[in-house]
Design an enzyme around this catalytic site. Structure first.
Site, PDB file in Angstrom:
ATOM      1  N   GLY A   1     -29.569   8.548  80.948  1.00  0.00           N
ATOM      2  CA  GLY A   1     -28.638   9.164  79.999  1.00  0.00           C
ATOM      3  C   GLY A   1     -29.397   9.742  78.835  1.00  0.00           C
ATOM      4  O   GLY A   1     -30.565   9.396  78.620  1.00  0.00           O
TER       5      GLY A   1
ATOM      6  N   CYS B   1     -33.997   4.420  84.371  1.00  0.00           N
ATOM      7  CA  CYS B   1     -34.273   5.113  83.102  1.00  0.00           C
ATOM      8  C   CYS B   1     -33.505   4.459  81.942  1.00  0.00           C
ATOM      9  O   CYS B   1     -33.844   3.373  81.526  1.00  0.00           O
ATOM     10  CB  CYS B   1     -33.985   6.603  83.244  1.00  0.00           C
ATOM     11  SG  CYS B   1     -34.672   7.554  81.900  1.00  0.00           S
ATOM     12  N   TYR B   2     -32.438   5.096  81.447  1.00  0.00           N
ATOM     13  CA  TYR B   2     -31.646   4.442  80.398  1.00  0.00           C
ATOM     14  C   TYR B   2     -31.203   3.059  80.889  1.00  0.00           C
ATOM     15  O   TYR B   2     -31.128   2.102  80.115  1.00  0.00           O
ATOM     16  CB  TYR B   2     -30.410   5.293  80.078  1.00  0.00           C
ATOM     17  CG  TYR B   2     -29.594   4.801  78.898  1.00  0.00           C
ATOM     18  CD1 TYR B   2     -29.854   5.249  77.614  1.00  0.00           C
ATOM     19  CD2 TYR B   2     -28.556   3.881  79.078  1.00  0.00           C
ATOM     20  CE1 TYR B   2     -29.107   4.795  76.536  1.00  0.00           C
ATOM     21  CE2 TYR B   2     -27.805   3.423  78.002  1.00  0.00           C
ATOM     22  CZ  TYR B   2     -28.087   3.892  76.734  1.00  0.00           C
ATOM     23  OH  TYR B   2     -27.353   3.448  75.666  1.00  0.00           O
TER      24      TYR B   2
ATOM     25  N   HIS C   1     -37.356   8.078  87.961  1.00  0.00           N
ATOM     26  CA  HIS C   1     -36.122   8.485  88.651  1.00  0.00           C
ATOM     27  C   HIS C   1     -36.314   8.481  90.167  1.00  0.00           C
ATOM     28  O   HIS C   1     -36.838   9.447  90.717  1.00  0.00           O
ATOM     29  CB  HIS C   1     -35.693   9.875  88.181  1.00  0.00           C
ATOM     30  CG  HIS C   1     -35.169   9.870  86.791  1.00  0.00           C
ATOM     31  ND1 HIS C   1     -33.849   9.643  86.503  1.00  0.00           N
ATOM     32  CD2 HIS C   1     -35.799  10.019  85.599  1.00  0.00           C
ATOM     33  CE1 HIS C   1     -33.664   9.663  85.197  1.00  0.00           C
ATOM     34  NE2 HIS C   1     -34.840   9.885  84.618  1.00  0.00           N
TER      35      HIS C   1
ATOM     36  N   GLU D   1     -34.147   8.915  92.344  1.00  0.00           N
ATOM     37  CA  GLU D   1     -33.172   9.778  93.018  1.00  0.00           C
ATOM     38  C   GLU D   1     -33.644  11.221  93.171  1.00  0.00           C
ATOM     39  O   GLU D   1     -33.037  11.986  93.911  1.00  0.00           O
ATOM     40  CB  GLU D   1     -31.831   9.741  92.262  1.00  0.00           C
ATOM     41  CG  GLU D   1     -31.798  10.392  90.884  1.00  0.00           C
ATOM     42  CD  GLU D   1     -32.319   9.496  89.749  1.00  0.00           C
ATOM     43  OE1 GLU D   1     -33.093   8.561  90.035  1.00  0.00           O
ATOM     44  OE2 GLU D   1     -31.967   9.748  88.592  1.00  0.00           O
TER      45      GLU D   1
ATOM     46  N   ASP E   1     -13.601  23.775 102.569  1.00  0.00           N
ATOM     47  CA  ASP E   1     -12.872  22.606 102.066  1.00  0.00           C
ATOM     48  C   ASP E   1     -11.427  22.576 102.580  1.00  0.00           C
ATOM     49  O   ASP E   1     -10.974  21.566 103.110  1.00  0.00           O
ATOM     50  CB  ASP E   1     -12.855  22.582 100.531  1.00  0.00           C
ATOM     51  CG  ASP E   1     -14.255  22.659  99.960  1.00  0.00           C
ATOM     52  OD1 ASP E   1     -15.202  22.352 100.706  1.00  0.00           O
ATOM     53  OD2 ASP E   1     -14.396  23.043  98.791  1.00  0.00           O
TER      54      ASP E   1
ATOM     55  N   LYS F   1     -19.888  18.115  98.980  1.00  0.00           N
ATOM     56  CA  LYS F   1     -19.778  19.308  99.833  1.00  0.00           C
ATOM     57  C   LYS F   1     -20.465  19.130 101.180  1.00  0.00           C
ATOM     58  O   LYS F   1     -19.904  19.464 102.224  1.00  0.00           O
ATOM     59  CB  LYS F   1     -20.382  20.494  99.084  1.00  0.00           C
ATOM     60  CG  LYS F   1     -20.162  21.821  99.733  1.00  0.00           C
ATOM     61  CD  LYS F   1     -18.812  22.342  99.352  1.00  0.00           C
ATOM     62  CE  LYS F   1     -18.565  23.737  99.842  1.00  0.00           C
ATOM     63  NZ  LYS F   1     -17.285  24.232  99.331  1.00  0.00           N
TER      64      LYS F   1
END
Ligand code: XMP
Length: 523
Positions: A65, A92-93, A179, A181, A237, A379
């Site tokens: 964050g 992280c945060y 990170h 991710e 979608d 998506k």
């Protein structure tokens, strides 16, 4: 028609709760957990414990964050999170918050560490099982942990950061300053799956086929004998949502396909053929081309175009719904990114760049009950559901296309003739790019009809005709984009064909702008 719009209840598989502190990467964390076949949901960091507990999380991840944990009123979590006994990974945060709340030491850095760093593993931790002693990680932080809380062991450091990873194996609380991710962290996927599978003991069971099966069952139960309506746009979608609902309730579903006249070449016929003839859905096709042209007459401002198209669409759709008896439900192709409610102290309402129009405005006006079978999916997951449902590639792999269609790509006034010009140029762009079978296929590509005319020469005569722009981009998600480095020969073929085959065009330009600062569409 009934009031209220409750959403589809969803049976939850083993769930990871991601508490969001406003990181750019929160959605990426959710994607990574799902890629590890574990279902995840993002909630605001200050979600009360009761709301978290309701979801019976098998693990919790705390995101990064923009704030400092050392700032007064720094964002935190409900203290019950720490007492819950649920395995936690702070990123992280998140690692800093663990340090702050559980008795570690933090220091406010004078300089931020941003970019690649080399992590050296220390000790032996299940979090880093199977990871090399030295590995590249991605850092993006200001404050740093100086000392871990009591009971924690330091598991990694970098040159700038003495406590880059720590953990308490007994309480199953872990933190990483880097990170995991982002793709730039070499072993990021392994760190995440070590946490989910190894530490939290969650079985990798989240699969699209089981999602489809359980969703179909829920829709059947929810709808009973009721009638359902769905606006089919041709996009992936609404196509997947409609197919899923029709799998559940068959002919109780009526799909309405509005031909706005703002579609690309052959699009209307293809959509109706695919859904009516191949998938055997109930499809009502409405020819509203004249109405939309009339609504757009004389309008140049792009926002005005969007507003008028949105209104016209709702009017047409309502008229069609009124012709059907007993419609109670409306299917919407809402996706997870539209649902996530991120709540951070620093979050400001995003600037309105443009008002996106899908069929999102419908329920307010129509007061139907909502079925949103894709509301927990990203998506690419929707595409996967489409494949599981046996939708043709032409639909599943479809490029994004603005709700207001070609009205967005005809700059200046939208007329039948200008739409025809754009359609002809666009067909050349798309078919040439697809025929070229490029190694790196652009993410999106199309033609734009500009409001510019310029002087040209054709045969012995002077022309004063339109400029068509060609846009082709590479992108992950449309949020940022680079212009595609199309081969010159391909650009030459596109340009030659457009000026030779499309009446009224004497010049072609290629857009070499990234997003930001430009957008993908010209509008
Ligand atoms: P921009 O032009 O904002 O586009 O950079 C980003 C992506 O969004 C698509 N786009 C839309 N998609 N409804 C949609 O569903 C819309 O109104 C809309 N406008 C833009 C655009 O094609 C690109 O992929």
């Amino acid at each position: 028609m009934a009031m209220a719009s409750p959403q589809t209840p969803v049976t939850r598989p083993a769930t990871v709760i991601i508490l969001d502190f406003g990181a750019q990467y929160s959605q990426l964390i959710a994607r990574r957990t799902r890629e590890a076949s574990v279902y995840s949901e993002i909630l605001p960091h200050d979600t009360p414990w009761t709301a978290i507990a309701e979801r019976e999380p098998a693990a919790i991840i705390l995101t990064g964050g923009p704030e400092s944990t050392l700032a007064p009123n720094a964002p935190g979590v409900d203290p019950e999170v720490w007492r819950s006994g649920i395995p936690i990974l702070g990123i992280c945060y998140g690692i800093q918050l663990i340090a702050r709340d559980l008795g570690g030491e933090l220091v406010r850095s004078t300089h931020s560490e941003y970019g690649p760093a080399h992590l050296e593993r220390l000790g032996d931790s299940p979090l880093f099982a199977g990871i090399a002693q030295h590995t590249r990680v991605w850092m993006s932080h200001g404050d740093t942990v100086l000392a871990p809380p009591p009971g924690f062991t330091v598991y990694g450091r970098t040159a700038q950061c003495a406590v880059a990873a720590f953990g308490d194996p007994v309480r199953r609380l872990y933190g990483v300053q880097f990170h995991p991710e982002v793709v730039q962290t070499e072993a990021g996927t392994t760190v995440i799956s070590n946490f989910l599978h190894g530490i939290a003991g969650i079985a990798p069971e989240w699969k699209m086929a089981s999602f489809v099966e359980s969703t179909v069952g829920q829709i059947r139960e929810q709808v009973g004998n009721g009638h359902v309506i769905c606006a089919l746009s041709g996009g992936v979608d609404s196509a997947v949502a409609a197919t899923l609902v029709s799998r559940a309730i068959g002919k109780q579903l009526t799909c309405v396909f509005v031909d706005t006249g703002l579609l690309r070449a052959n699009e209307g016929q293809n959509v109706v053929a695919a859904f009516r003839d191949v998938l055997h859905l109930n499809v009502v096709k409405v020819d509203a081309r004249e109405r939309f042209l009339a609504a757009l007459a004389g309008v140049i401002d792009p926002e005005q175009k969007r507003v008028r198209i949105g209104h016209e669409f709702i009017a047409v759709f309502e008229e069609e719904a009124a012709k059907l008896s007993d419609v109670e439900w409306l299917v919407q192709g809402t996706l997870y990114p539209d649902v996530i409610e991120s709540k951070t102290p620093s979050s400001k309402a995003g600037h309105k760049i443009k008002s996106h129009h899908n069929v999102g405005g419908l329920p307010d006006v129509m007061a139907l009950k909502l079925i949103e079978p894709l509301r927990l999916l990203f998506k690419d997951e929707v595409r996967e559901v489409g494949r599981v449902l046996g939708l043709p590639d032409a639909i599943v792999e479809r490029q994004p296309f603005p709700g207001p269609g070609l009205a967005v790509r005809v700059l200046g006034e939208v007329t039948a003739q200008r739409l025809d010009t754009l359609r002809a140029a666009d067909l050349i762009v798309t078919s040439e790019i697809e025929r070229a079978a490029l190694e790196t296929h652009p993410w999106q590509y199309f033609a734009v009809l500009t409001p510019l005319q310029s002087v040209g020469v054709m045969g012995d005569g002077r022309t004063y005709a339109d400029l068509v722009a060609v846009r082709a981009i590479t992108s992950e998600d449309g949020m940022t984009a680079d212009w595609a480095r199309l081969p010159y020969d391909l650009l030459a073929r596109i340009s030659t064909r457009i000026v030779n085959e499309v009446a009224g065009v004497n010049r072609v330009a290629y857009d070499v702008t990234t997003k930001p600062p430009a957008t993908v569409e010209w509008e």
